[in-house]
Design a protein around this motif. Sequence first.
Motif, PDB file in Angstrom:
ATOM      1  N   TYR A 162       6.374  97.469  27.610  1.00 44.88           N
ATOM      2  CA  TYR A 162       5.324  96.530  27.235  1.00 44.88           C
ATOM      3  C   TYR A 162       4.507  97.000  26.032  1.00 44.88           C
ATOM      4  O   TYR A 162       3.690  96.255  25.514  1.00 44.88           O
ATOM      5  N   SER A 163       4.720  98.246  25.592  1.00 47.67           N
ATOM      6  CA  SER A 163       3.959  98.732  24.438  1.00 47.67           C
ATOM      7  C   SER A 163       4.428  98.055  23.153  1.00 47.67           C
ATOM      8  O   SER A 163       3.713  98.015  22.165  1.00 47.67           O
ATOM      9  N   THR A 164       5.638  97.515  23.159  1.00 48.10           N
ATOM     10  CA  THR A 164       6.158  96.774  22.012  1.00 48.10           C
ATOM     11  C   THR A 164       6.470  95.361  22.480  1.00 48.10           C
ATOM     12  O   THR A 164       7.301  95.177  23.359  1.00 48.10           O
ATOM     13  N   ILE A 165       5.782  94.404  21.891  1.00 48.01           N
ATOM     14  CA  ILE A 165       6.015  93.009  22.253  1.00 48.01           C
ATOM     15  C   ILE A 165       6.195  92.199  20.977  1.00 48.01           C
ATOM     16  O   ILE A 165       5.465  92.400  20.007  1.00 48.01           O
ATOM     17  N   ASP A 166       7.181  91.331  20.989  1.00 44.50           N
ATOM     18  CA  ASP A 166       7.351  90.383  19.897  1.00 44.50           C
ATOM     19  C   ASP A 166       6.452  89.207  20.240  1.00 44.50           C
ATOM     20  O   ASP A 166       6.848  88.277  20.935  1.00 44.50           O
ATOM     21  N   GLY A 167       5.210  89.310  19.819  1.00 48.84           N
ATOM     22  CA  GLY A 167       4.152  88.397  20.207  1.00 48.84           C
ATOM     23  C   GLY A 167       2.889  89.219  20.355  1.00 48.84           C
ATOM     24  O   GLY A 167       2.715  90.213  19.649  1.00 48.84           O
ATOM     25  N   ALA A 168       2.026  88.855  21.296  1.00 42.76           N
ATOM     26  CA  ALA A 168       0.795  89.617  21.514  1.00 42.76           C
ATOM     27  C   ALA A 168       0.297  89.410  22.937  1.00 42.76           C
ATOM     28  O   ALA A 168       0.275  88.288  23.437  1.00 42.76           O
ATOM     29  N   CYS A 190       3.257  85.251  26.341  1.00 44.39           N
ATOM     30  CA  CYS A 190       2.747  86.119  25.276  1.00 44.39           C
ATOM     31  C   CYS A 190       3.812  86.511  24.260  1.00 44.39           C
ATOM     32  O   CYS A 190       3.478  87.006  23.186  1.00 44.39           O
ATOM     33  N   GLY A 191       5.075  86.344  24.592  1.00 46.48           N
ATOM     34  CA  GLY A 191       6.132  86.737  23.679  1.00 46.48           C
ATOM     35  C   GLY A 191       7.302  87.339  24.427  1.00 46.48           C
ATOM     36  O   GLY A 191       7.507  87.045  25.599  1.00 46.48           O
ATOM     37  N   GLU A 192       8.035  88.190  23.727  1.00 45.45           N
ATOM     38  CA  GLU A 192       9.225  88.801  24.317  1.00 45.45           C
ATOM     39  C   GLU A 192       9.083  90.317  24.361  1.00 45.45           C
ATOM     40  O   GLU A 192       8.514  90.924  23.450  1.00 45.45           O
ATOM     41  N   VAL A 193       9.613  90.905  25.422  1.00 42.88           N
ATOM     42  CA  VAL A 193       9.691  92.358  25.536  1.00 42.88           C
ATOM     43  C   VAL A 193      11.145  92.741  25.772  1.00 42.88           C
ATOM     44  O   VAL A 193      11.909  91.971  26.360  1.00 42.88           O
ATOM     45  N   GLY A 209      17.782  93.727  28.531  1.00 41.03           N
ATOM     46  CA  GLY A 209      17.725  92.787  27.421  1.00 41.03           C
ATOM     47  C   GLY A 209      16.339  92.183  27.227  1.00 41.03           C
ATOM     48  O   GLY A 209      15.364  92.633  27.820  1.00 41.03           O
ATOM     49  N   MET A 210      16.277  91.157  26.381  1.00 41.14           N
ATOM     50  CA  MET A 210      14.998  90.521  26.081  1.00 41.14           C
ATOM     51  C   MET A 210      14.522  89.677  27.262  1.00 41.14           C
ATOM     52  O   MET A 210      15.312  89.010  27.908  1.00 41.14           O
ATOM     53  N   ARG A 211      13.234  89.761  27.502  1.00 40.90           N
ATOM     54  CA  ARG A 211      12.628  89.027  28.592  1.00 40.90           C
ATOM     55  C   ARG A 211      11.415  88.271  28.087  1.00 40.90           C
ATOM     56  O   ARG A 211      10.745  88.711  27.155  1.00 40.90           O
TER      57      ARG A 211
END
Length: 172
Positions: free
Chosen positions: A81-87, A154-157, A162-164
């Motif tokens: 969760y420290s890196t999210i494509d989003g916020a 909030c985005g993708e992790v 894989g991506m969630r």
Amino acid sequence: MTQNNTIKFRKAEISDKDIIWEIIQQSIERRRIDGSTQWQNGYPNEQTVETDIAKNFGFVLTVNDEIAVYVALIFNDEPAYSTIDGAWLTNGEFVVIHRVAVSEKFAGQGLAKKLFDVIEDYVRSQNVHSIKVDTNYDNTAMLKILESKGYTYCGEVLLQSGMRKAYEKVLM
């Protein structure tokens, strides 16, 4: 479910492991039948349950003292969760919901939704005001619950599988 059922939320104990693993296996099969790729790669497994219980992450929702739902609640620790494509909505303390599994015997009775209400109360009691959760794109049952319970997309992790889709709810 009748009104006089006693529903309780408690920490899982090692003596609960076999029934919890059975419930998770039922959920793995339900995901497969629903056409979801989630949980189809050997995770979670029996060792996951043992680790959850050993680390005090494992919780159960019981109906008349029978385990109906399993969940792992992890405080402030999900490296993915420290890196999210989003916020994320917040940057403070949070609880992560992982591994929600409902027993076949109790499926379709609204207990997963009930679980989310109970988790919110528990998290508030720990003075934490954020719940974060991720799920597979094709886990329609969980996506519906998150939407109905007011979680914000909030985005993708990126997790090992894989991506969630990642969600957060801020508790007031």
